[in-house]
Scaffold this active site. Structure first.
Site, PDB file in Angstrom:
ATOM      1  N   GLU A 162      -3.220  13.355   3.555  1.00  0.00           N
ATOM      2  CA  GLU A 162      -1.919  13.920   3.127  1.00  0.00           C
ATOM      3  C   GLU A 162      -1.779  13.798   1.614  1.00  0.00           C
ATOM      4  O   GLU A 162      -0.775  13.324   1.096  1.00  0.00           O
ATOM      5  CB  GLU A 162      -0.796  13.159   3.838  1.00  0.00           C
ATOM      6  CG  GLU A 162      -0.971  13.125   5.356  1.00  0.00           C
ATOM      7  CD  GLU A 162       0.036  12.232   6.072  1.00  0.00           C
ATOM      8  OE1 GLU A 162       0.258  11.110   5.596  1.00  0.00           O
ATOM      9  OE2 GLU A 162       0.603  12.668   7.077  1.00  0.00           O
ATOM     10  N   GLY A 174       0.818  -1.216   0.000  1.00  0.00           N
ATOM     11  CA  GLY A 174       0.000   0.000   0.000  1.00  0.00           C
ATOM     12  C   GLY A 174       0.849   1.262   0.000  1.00  0.00           C
ATOM     13  O   GLY A 174       0.402   2.308  -0.478  1.00  0.00           O
ATOM     14  N   HIS A 175       2.036   1.173   0.549  1.00  0.00           N
ATOM     15  CA  HIS A 175       2.938   2.332   0.565  1.00  0.00           C
ATOM     16  C   HIS A 175       4.186   1.999  -0.254  1.00  0.00           C
ATOM     17  O   HIS A 175       5.065   1.291   0.203  1.00  0.00           O
ATOM     18  CB  HIS A 175       3.339   2.680   1.993  1.00  0.00           C
ATOM     19  CG  HIS A 175       3.942   4.044   2.142  1.00  0.00           C
ATOM     20  ND1 HIS A 175       4.866   4.558   1.247  1.00  0.00           N
ATOM     21  CD2 HIS A 175       3.745   5.027   3.060  1.00  0.00           C
ATOM     22  CE1 HIS A 175       5.206   5.785   1.629  1.00  0.00           C
ATOM     23  NE2 HIS A 175       4.551   6.091   2.723  1.00  0.00           N
ATOM     24  N   CYS A 189       8.783  10.877  11.176  1.00  0.00           N
ATOM     25  CA  CYS A 189       8.819  10.653   9.734  1.00  0.00           C
ATOM     26  C   CYS A 189       9.663  11.690   9.004  1.00  0.00           C
ATOM     27  O   CYS A 189      10.700  11.384   8.432  1.00  0.00           O
ATOM     28  CB  CYS A 189       7.378  10.628   9.241  1.00  0.00           C
ATOM     29  SG  CYS A 189       7.081  11.230   7.605  1.00  0.00           S
TER      30      CYS A 189
END
Lengths: 639, 639
Positions: free
Chosen positions: B308, B183-184, B404
């Site tokens: 985001e 998914g990422h 992050c």
């Protein structure tokens, strides 16, 4: 100054009467079907079924919001207002039967709330902060008063009194009583109405108790939260509930906007009833903050979708305006009460601003679709694709999708008559202009005052002043702040408004003879309006207003990308009434400028784009979103 | 064109070297303490403890996000970059011990992810959509490659290969393999790096498999969701994951911005490795959409805090910009790879734009505070009081509040050298300007290329071109799009840039002699920049840029209510380097206008406010929020 009864006013106005008719013919029957779960396509309300279950006449579970009963109450209040205008046997039969049912759902001690009776009998009065228990009671009391005033039938009033007595037993200064108040103000103003209809001062004193207790330390909501195990909305600040400070110490409009103006309305009632200077002072401070720092040009209030609330001074973003229709309605309630406390045209100006703009925008021209949220700028793509705009809709929603604003708009429209005038022993104040006939006893005479006007489109208002015998009193005609050159004649003789102006009203005192004619002229050229320089969202932008009506540009007339449009402060406008457009509006036509679209698609450039003149058409803000979906803009960039 | 190794570049730049030093001296030691839960005041990371538990060397529960391992990986990658610049025994000892621990936490089959090993051993590979399992692997692989390249120590690379082998066994076209992807995105670009460091084509092919599978029907995420009982983020659209369409059919930048640019970076790697024209075509379309419709002037991307993400074309609100620092970093990754595919200065222009503006704004001048979100306009009151702005902070946050962006900024700053140049057999491309020494073998010579410059503040860049013997090759100097009149001399002789310009580069081909001097002049007058007219948020506003640096007004210099300020397109600026301000910046001074504050507090008026001239000082956007908190504005209203 005193309020008048709506029964004293018979509306026969081109602009408003058709809207009232719509409520009677369409909205009331429609909503009754919804309340009874008989409207195909509409989510079942379950409201009447809840009453049947509470009355022991049906089996089943409670369904709906904790304040589901208020859907019925608002309907009943609207019915009351409708019957005040015109009795209707069939409608009364329906209402009477419903009232009978409500009576059977009421508990022996007067308690009336189907949510707690059916679903949570042990939870009564344990969470005033969140459960809307007194709010729900307040709406029923308001409905009872309206229905009683319209029909003279006492049954509904008796139910309301019994409910109020139950509340008065539970709440008060006594050692065994609860020293509390509701998280959502409403009971305060309702109890004053009940007092006014019954003469029972207990209700007035209870209202005062609620207002005086609010925000005191130790904090009632803290105490009840400690007594419970769960806390549903425990993270909200008390400013949300307007209970962050005792009400007399509050100086800025805070929290949930509808709650705020309902509270302030109740406070204003009490300030009048008790001649309470400290309440009045607090209200004037709150009024100033609200209308000078936190109100949109449309009369919309509450600029944040989150908590439907006020934020900080001058934070009035146009595309993220929340400006709930109900908040604009509440502002009308409050303004009308302030006007009774002080005969100052400023209050009526705000009332009119909300009425013709941010309130009326909440209902479609055909009466079937509604806005909760009334933004001043819409770019539909971002409404659809930005989560931070998810409350803003580019198109009105059908009635059944929301249970709050539509009935509130309906009851406001039907009860509009009561906002038109204010009176005292020797004066008749005309706050709003619309064709109607007002009957009132003054100075020993029966006065019939007839207004004839095509307001808000035309500048003339003709009054026929007909006391049944010569009578000396003052006719006080509001001089709207938007009007720079009002003119008045009495029986054809000019009267200089400046010579008799007092706080926004031209006061004409004389011995009026039957058939006297007064002509008020309120020239309404197109005006360019600016915001205070601290209102960041409107920096460099101008709005267009004509009379009390704020205008907007809509994509249907002007194409998309309306932010690109500029308008000169010296723009010449033509204004024409178009009976075929949007149920009849004056449109404003002018020229502005738009960018030449660049040949390439560079996003950032040192090039200067050419600008070309374009024709622009502005329509009244309230009438937007009645054609195809598209962009809309109130604040236009100044050339 | 090929990428270079960061080891080839030695930075000695006034602007960048101090930032790199900050990362080595402050950020790396600080973060190591955080990873080991030894930093007072910082929330415990638990990252290293998770590895110890997974290795069976500590008792306890897993703690942290599902991708907590990546905090260590990003640290290790940063360490690798630091060691590439300068070996450091003490630091290597710490890192080697940590790598040993990771090795012991790895499962016999190569699997490495402490979350699943400790907490959910039966849940491996069951929720690729949400669990970041391959993403986490990808960050470790990137770290391993960086550390291996810096130190030559194979152990970490072996761990990474074993992990990649495990993944290659699980995923692929085989009947018993999973036909899925993460998914990422992140594993895709990481596997290409691993291939490049090991020569093992399995990794390259696995990367291609992931990219090719993405968005295909039947949809992998549908399948794995059906196989599970729970679905944590089941309501997200697949565009959030860039899996709404097969990648070659995607034409607009959609979804979570960081994921998007990580995916596009991996796609670009594959387009280069496979010479895949269909991937390149898709990337060019996505690039065009991103940079012509969905990118802020700062190089920030992702205009919605919710998810985001990208929204729609031209939706770039300044005060609600999300523009995550990591997304700007990812844009640099992507731009750098596009540049290798096509030697076009446009890619380097965007890389430079992000670098000096929306990326650098993410870190305070002292390296201890960070922005996740990089808005282009801030009014602190609304950040605090509007829920729809709750992601926007008016002040940078300390490192430990977020895991992050800070390490991402750290690794980008340390690895900056690799973005400076690109090479092929006969050409050396200079993409970015900063003082450094570049060593490279070309045309049979050992080239030492020395840049000396005070960029971005001064317009001169001096090159000393020193092959160890005469060598014919092309020196391609980027001609930034912002520079309208570049000048070049070679050993004092003018060269007309136009005569040798090709897609944004001046190509100087000659037989270079040791000691040849090239002088590039990039005049950087203050420029007034406008947005495309469809970019509604910037209508009527101008931005100020000098060289690659975008400027802003800050309250500290200009007072509050910056929206009220206007600036003429013809404003005269003085620009002076102030070594004492904000670690040394060129400030721009000019005059603009502000409203005279009205005497009363009317919110709406037909009055015209007077305007008075005021002095204005603009500072580089990246340097804002390093003094007292206050308003900030990039797009200034044009007078």
């Amino acid at each position: 100054m005193k309020a008048i009864s709506m029964k004293q006013v018979h509306m026969h106005d081109e602009f408003w009467s058709k809207r009232q008719q719509l409520v009677r013919d369409v909205v009331i029957p429609y909503q009754w079907e919804v309340l009874n779960d008989r409207m195909p396509g509409a989510a079942p309300s379950h409201a009447m079924e809840n009453f049947r279950i509470a009355a022991g006449e049906a089996e089943g579970e409670y369904a709906g919001a904790v304040f589901q009963d208020t859907d019925f109450s608002k309907w009943l209040e609207t019915v009351g207002f409708a019957l005040s205008l015109q009795r209707d046997e069939a409608l009364e039969r329906i209402a009477d039967e419903a009232i009978d049912l409500v009576g059977r759902a009421q508990q022996p001690d007067g308690y009336l709330n189907t949510y707690f009776t059916v679903k949570k009998p042990d939870g009564k009065w344990t969470n005033l902060r969140d459960d809307h228990e007194l709010y729900t009671a307040g709406h029923f009391i308001e409905a009872a008063v309206a229905y009683y005033r319209a029909t003279g039938k006492r049954k509904v009033l008796d139910i309301a009194c019994s409910l109020a007595d139950c509340i008065a037993a539970e709440f008060g200064a006594g050692a065994t009583q609860r020293h509390g108040y509701d998280g959502h103000p409403e009971i305060e103003l309702a109890l004053v109405k009940l007092y006014q209809s019954t003469g029972n001062r207990t209700y007035l004193e209870l209202s005062k108790f609620f207002v005086d207790e609010r925000g005191r330390q130790p904090h009632f909501f803290d105490g009840e939260q400690q007594a419970r195990t769960e806390s549903r909305f425990g993270q909200r600040g008390y400013d949300y509930f307007q209970s962050h400070l005792p009400v007399r110490e509050q100086t800025t409009a805070e929290g949930h906007a509808v709650r705020a103006v309902y509270l302030y309305s109740g406070m204003a009632d009490l300030a009048a009833e008790y001649d309470d200077r400290s309440l009045l002072d607090a209200l004037k401070e709150l009024w100033r903050n609200t209308t000078r720092k936190r109100m949109y040009i449309t009369g919309g209030i509450g600029s944040s979708a989150y908590e439907e609330r006020f934020t900080v001074d001058y934070d009035l973003p146009n595309e993220r305006a929340y400006t709930e229709s109900c908040a604009a309605i509440g502002l009308v309630f409050w303004a009308n009460r302030m006007l009774q406390l002080e005969a100052d045209g400023e209050y009526a100006d705000v009332m009119e601003r909300a009425l013709y703009n941010g309130l009326l925008s909440g209902i479609s021209l055909d009466g079937t679709k509604y806005f909760y949220v009334n933004p001043l700028e819409v770019w539909p793509s971002t409404c659809e694709h930005r989560n931070d705009m998810n409350k803003v809709k580019g198109t009105r929603q059908p009635w059944f999708a929301c249970a709050c604003c539509p009935p509130n708009i309906a009851r406001l429209l039907l009860s509009l008559g009561q906002y038109m005038y204010g009176v005292n022993d020797r004066e008749v104040y005309v706050h709003l202009y619309a064709s109607n006939t007002f009957r009132h006893k003054i100075a020993g005479a029966e006065l019939e005052l007839v207004q004839q006007t095509a307001y808000p489109w035309r500048d003339k208002v003709l009054f026929s002043v007909s006391p049944d015998r010569p009578a000396e009193f003052t006719l006080a005609l509001r001089l709207p702040a938007w009007c720079k050159n009002p003119g008045i004649t009495v029986n054809g003789e000019p009267v200089d408004p400046a010579s008799c102006a007092e706080r926004g009203y031209a006061k004409i005192t004389r011995t009026w003879q039957p058939g006297d004619k007064v002509e008020l002229t309120l020239p309404m050229p197109v005006e360019i309006v600016r915001s205070h320089p601290a209102l960041r969202a409107n920096a460099g932008a101008i709005a267009v207003q004509r009379g009390p009506v704020v205008y907007c540009l809509e994509e249907a007339d002007n194409g998309a990308n309306l932010r690109d449009v500029t308008l000169s402060r010296n723009a010449a406008f033509s204004s024409d009434y178009d009976p075929s457009l949007l149920d009849g509006v004056v449109t404003l036509k002018t020229t502005g400028w738009r960018s030449e679209m660049p040949a390439d698609d560079e996003l950032y450039t040192t090039d200067v784009f050419g600008r070309r003149q374009v024709d622009l058409t502005a329509i009244p803000y309230y009438a937007w979103a009645n054609r195809e979906a598209g962009e809309m803009l109130v604040w236009i960039r100044e050339q």
